[in-house]
Scaffold this motif. Structure first.
Motif, PDB file in Angstrom:
ATOM      1  N   LEU A 106       0.892  -0.997  -0.118  1.00  0.00           N
ATOM      2  CA  LEU A 106       0.150  -0.055  -0.049  1.00  0.00           C
ATOM      3  C   LEU A 106       0.822   1.209   0.005  1.00  0.00           C
ATOM      4  CD1 LEU A 106      -2.931  -0.756   2.494  1.00  0.00           C
ATOM      5  CD2 LEU A 106      -3.074  -0.488  -0.015  1.00  0.00           C
ATOM      6  N   LEU A 107       1.743   1.020   0.879  1.00  0.00           N
ATOM      7  CA  LEU A 107       2.756   2.328   0.797  1.00  0.00           C
ATOM      8  C   LEU A 107       3.368   2.660  -0.571  1.00  0.00           C
ATOM      9  CD1 LEU A 107       4.204   2.243   4.449  1.00  0.00           C
ATOM     10  CD2 LEU A 107       2.719   3.585   3.647  1.00  0.00           C
ATOM     11  N   ASP A 108       3.988   1.555  -1.256  1.00  0.00           N
ATOM     12  CA  ASP A 108       4.480   1.408  -2.478  1.00  0.00           C
ATOM     13  C   ASP A 108       3.430   2.316  -3.427  1.00  0.00           C
ATOM     14  OD1 ASP A 108       6.305   1.098  -4.466  1.00  0.00           O
ATOM     15  OD2 ASP A 108       5.878  -1.081  -4.693  1.00  0.00           O
ATOM     16  N   LEU A 109       2.256   1.632  -3.430  1.00  0.00           N
ATOM     17  CA  LEU A 109       1.250   2.210  -4.442  1.00  0.00           C
ATOM     18  C   LEU A 109       0.806   3.706  -4.107  1.00  0.00           C
ATOM     19  CD1 LEU A 109      -1.356  -0.661  -4.533  1.00  0.00           C
ATOM     20  CD2 LEU A 109       0.161  -0.339  -6.303  1.00  0.00           C
ATOM     21  N   HIS A 110       0.992   4.269  -2.854  1.00  0.00           N
ATOM     22  CA  HIS A 110       0.555   5.424  -2.589  1.00  0.00           C
ATOM     23  C   HIS A 110       1.753   6.282  -2.942  1.00  0.00           C
ATOM     24  CE1 HIS A 110      -1.394   8.369  -0.188  1.00  0.00           C
ATOM     25  NE2 HIS A 110      -0.046   8.709   0.426  1.00  0.00           N
ATOM     26  N   ALA A 111       3.142   5.902  -2.586  1.00  0.00           N
ATOM     27  CA  ALA A 111       4.329   6.609  -2.960  1.00  0.00           C
ATOM     28  C   ALA A 111       4.466   6.917  -4.571  1.00  0.00           C
ATOM     29  CB  ALA A 111       5.582   5.888  -2.443  1.00  0.00           C
ATOM     30  N   ARG A 112       4.051   5.718  -5.224  1.00  0.00           N
ATOM     31  CA  ARG A 112       4.317   5.927  -6.801  1.00  0.00           C
ATOM     32  C   ARG A 112       2.930   6.772  -7.252  1.00  0.00           C
ATOM     33  NH1 ARG A 112       4.156   0.082  -9.468  1.00  0.00           N
ATOM     34  NH2 ARG A 112       3.194  -0.482  -7.455  1.00  0.00           N
ATOM     35  N   TRP A 113       1.904   6.919  -6.532  1.00  0.00           N
ATOM     36  CA  TRP A 113       1.138   7.904  -7.065  1.00  0.00           C
ATOM     37  C   TRP A 113       1.447   9.459  -6.734  1.00  0.00           C
ATOM     38  CZ3 TRP A 113      -2.728   9.809  -3.134  1.00  0.00           C
ATOM     39  CH2 TRP A 113      -3.567  11.013  -3.750  1.00  0.00           C
TER      40      TRP A 113
END
Length: 774
Positions: A355-362
């Protein structure tokens, strides 16, 4: 900005459904195959804007006849389309972002919509291509001696033509189209008004529909199959170390800019591990917000694998370790690799990191970042125990929180699909979107219910009662094929055995059994009707003496219906044969008053059961309740309401010695004793506490009176009776007829028998299956 609602048409089970989304988190629930996955896949397909990923099987089964009818050249036949309407709620600060979706220059409001449609690009050309392929196939068909076609190569129908394995025909014949929607031209249910034609977004005029949608929302998915494993190898096992290594590559400090790390790598292992600890510190701190590691669980450490060539750039370069204690005298911590920890914590850590990975890429896409990030999380409860499930769903929004000036322009919106009643317990009614399946003779479809509408449309008293009750019981009502509302603990304990005896096919259905009592059962009517779930109510007739006592003051609760067995007072009479069968002395001088429990046969008796009075059959006099037709005890499904049947004690033939009479019990225990009278009075069944003193000398009327008094007495413990009955062979006793009839009705509604299988044969097969299972 957030997605307010979507409407999906002709996609798999979702023939025409509206799904409202909460601005923060929505929870998709429902029985298996109710359409939750279909809704998720629809959003995935339409937002990915890839027509290559569609197949003919994505069309609802109800569309197949229409597709084949168009291929057969039926006059006025039209090829169906799959479509999704997406409605955005837009605050003034983001209004400039949706200028391409404004239906007119005079637009006022905060709701804009876009339709994505998967439709035939040129129906006439598609029909010509199919007819040519069909003619070639027909020319190579083979007929039998009687002239009937025994072999016809593909394609035989247009669906058959579009079902080619490569998918080329569907991709060639269909395309994605985008339309601007005008909210005032839709009703309150977001259905377009007759004659309304949405405006097609043309690529010749500015941005394409695909670009407009991609500029508004980024959709990510965290699927349930996370392939975590306790094994040390294998192609399906993805260790946490690899996940964290990939996360480092994408989002954290990079090797080229981290000269301190380069020096640490060259100088000492200790300095490099300190660097990794600092880099992953924020991520591990986020995990702490979810209660990890907690008391008694090892904390996470990130340690180098000591390969300078790969440590910063390879997924094999770092390892997750678990610290088991304090450092020894040499300053070395005892640790174990990540594969030595349980799946539950692996899954929790994995989900948070992803989730943090998806959030950071956004967030990293500063130039073209969409204002909305929609994340689907599928079945987060996998491998998580109850407390972690609740902590995760409680804290997940905090993990994706946006801080600073960007908070007013950017939003994270979550959708969680789950089978966990504990997650529902944590979030309450309002975020729930209930997927209800319905099946006709030929088609299986679903509809979606917004529980926030139920929340706001129900009285505060009933709403509070239901919400608190469901929290107390961790209710699984939202995942069941049918519901059984029972009077109390005795019915709940005995129901599995009664189902096995009276309606064995129900054992293959997912039933939600709720213990509600007669006084509060009617409060479930609004929820059962809203969900439209097939329901059987098993309750007591609860006869009392008539009078002017207000209904809410009638105490129809049993003296003891709890789980703990209570012991009689030291001077209480024993209940056994002879002296042990001595009954409590009757108080001849006491005159029973209005509202006092009485036998069903008492003239003028009424029921104190509010379910029977206010729900089904809607009657109060006992005589009227006993005389009620079966149709009066069934709430027939109309529109979205539920199919409900009530089962209560009815008059049955009771035999005792040479005498027979028609009698009805007041409660389950009384009905059971009457319908199993000879069996229950045997000395081998004394642990049931249903035997009466001198039964052999009593006539049927006298023994029925004694049974009523005995069961109504304070020394009779209902739960003890149920537990004692479970010790006896169920083939030796009869299920009370009112329960057996109700269970058979539910069996026919939920698990109808195969018309080609004889009921007797089915019972034999079921028995063999039971024996095989042990």
């Amino acid at each position: 900005m957030h997605i307010e609602s979507i409407r999906i048409r002709n996609f798999r089970r979702l023939q025409d459904v509206r799904i409202d989304l909460a601005s923060d988190i929505s929870i998709f629930v429902g029985a298996n195959n109710s359409g939750k996955t279909s809704a998720t896949h629809a959003l995935q397909l339409f937002t990915a804007a890839s027509r290559e990923r569609f197949s003919i099987h994505d069309f609802s089964s109800e569309c197949w006849d229409a597709i084949d009818g168009f291929g057969a050249g039926i006059p006025d036949a039209v090829l169906p389309t799959i479509s999704m309407d997406i409605w955005f709620n837009v605050e003034p600060a983001n209004l400039y972002r949706v200028v391409d979706l404004l239906p007119s220059l005079s637009f006022t409001g905060n709701t804009v919509g876009i339709r994505v449609e998967f439709a035939a690009s040129n129906p006439a050309a598609l029909l010509r291509d199919f007819q040519a392929a069909y003619a070639l196939a027909a020319a190579n068909s083979r007929a039998g001696e009687d002239g009937t076609i025994t072999y016809h190569p593909s394609p035989r129908t247009l669906c058959d033509y579009l079902r080619d394995e490569s998918g080329i025909r569907l991709r060639k014949g269909f395309e994605l189209r985008y339309y601007v929607l005008d909210r005032p031209r839709f009703d309150d249910e977001l259905r377009e008004q007759p004659g309304y034609v949405a405006r097609l977004i043309s690529t010749d005029k500015g941005r394409s529909g695909k670009d407009i949608l991609a500029g508004l929302v980024k959709v990510d998915f965290l699927h349930a199959q996370r392939h975590l494993s306790d094994s040390s190898g294998g192609t399906r096992a993805e260790e946490l170390s690899r996940v964290l290594g990939r996360f480092y590559q994408r989002n954290l400090e990079q090797r080229a800019a981290d000269f301190e790390a380069q020096r640490a790598l060259a100088d000492s292992e200790t300095m490099l591990n300190d660097h990794l600890d600092r880099v992953f510190g924020p991520t591990l701190n986020r995990l702490a917000e979810l209660g990890y590691p907690g008391l008694g669980n090892p904390r996470l450490l990130i340690k180098t694998a000591l390969n300078p060539a790969t440590i910063m750039s390879s997924q094999d370069g770092t390892r997750v370790h678990y610290a088991l204690g304090e450092a020894d005298q040499h300053g070395v911590l005892p640790t174990l690799p990540d594969r030595y920890n349980g799946l539950g914590f692996k899954n929790l850590i994995y989900m948070v990191v992803e989730l943090l990975d998806l959030h950071a890429r956004w967030l990293d896409d500063e130039e073209s970042r969409p204002p909305l990030h929609l994340v689907f999380i599928e079945e987060p409860e996998a491998h998580l125990h109850v407390q972690l499930q609740q902590v995760f769903v409680r804290k997940v929004l905090d993990i994706l929180n946006i801080e600073g000036a960007d908070a007013q322009y950017y939003t994270s919106q979550l959708v969680v699909s789950t089978h966990s009643s504990h997650i529902l317990y944590e979030r309450g009614f309002r975020p729930i979107r209930y997927f209800r399946s319905s099946a006709s003779a030929a088609y299986h479809t679903s509809e979606v219910l917004n529980l926030s509408a139920f929340y706001h449309g129900t009285s505060v008293l009933s709403r509070n009662f239901l919400e608190r009750y469901l929290k107390l019981t961790h209710c699984d009502l939202f995942f069941a094929d049918a519901a059984v509302l029972v009077e109390g603990n005795v019915e709940r304990l005995l129901l599995p055995q009664m189902i096995a005896t009276a309606a064995p096919r129900l054992q293959s259905a997912y039933l939600s059994v709720l213990e509600i009592g007669g006084a509060f059962g009617h409060r479930f009517k609004s929820l059962v009707d809203f969900l439209g779930i097939t329901t059987l109510i098993i309750t007591d007739i609860d006869s009392v003496l008539p009078g002017a006592v207000p209904e809410h003051e009638i105490d129809d609760q049993p003296a003891d219906d709890g789980l703990e067995a209570k012991h009689p007072a030291p001077d209480a009479p024993l209940e056994a044969v002879g002296a042990e069968d001595e009954e409590e002395p009757e108080d001849e001088d006491e005159e029973p008053g209005a509202g006092t429990a009485c036998m069903v046969s008492v003239e003028g008796a009424v029921t104190s059961n509010q379910t029977l009075i206010k729900w089904l059959p809607g009657k109060k006099p006992i005589a009227d309740i006993l005389a009620a037709e079966e149709s009066e005890c069934i709430q027939v499904r109309v529109a979205n309401s539920a199919l409900v049947r009530v089962a209560y004690q009815t008059a049955v033939d009771v035999a005792w010695k040479e005498e027979t009479a028609v009698l009805a019990g007041r409660t389950l225990e009384e009905a059971f004793a009457l319908e199993n009278l000879v069996w229950s009075q045997d000395k081998d069944r004394k642990n049931l506490k249903l035997r009466v003193q001198g039964a052999g000398k009593l006539d049927l009327a006298a023994i029925s009176r004694r049974l009523h008094k005995k069961i109504a007495g304070s020394s009779f413990h209902k739960t003890d009776f149920a537990l004692a009955l479970l010790e006896h062979n169920p083939s030796d006793w009869l299920v009370p007829r009112y329960i057996a009839d109700g269970l058979r009705w539910l069996e026919c509604e939920v698990t109808p028998s195969d018309p080609g299988v004889d009921e007797g044969d089915a019972g034999v097969e079921h028995g063999l299956f039971e024996d095989l299972l042990g």
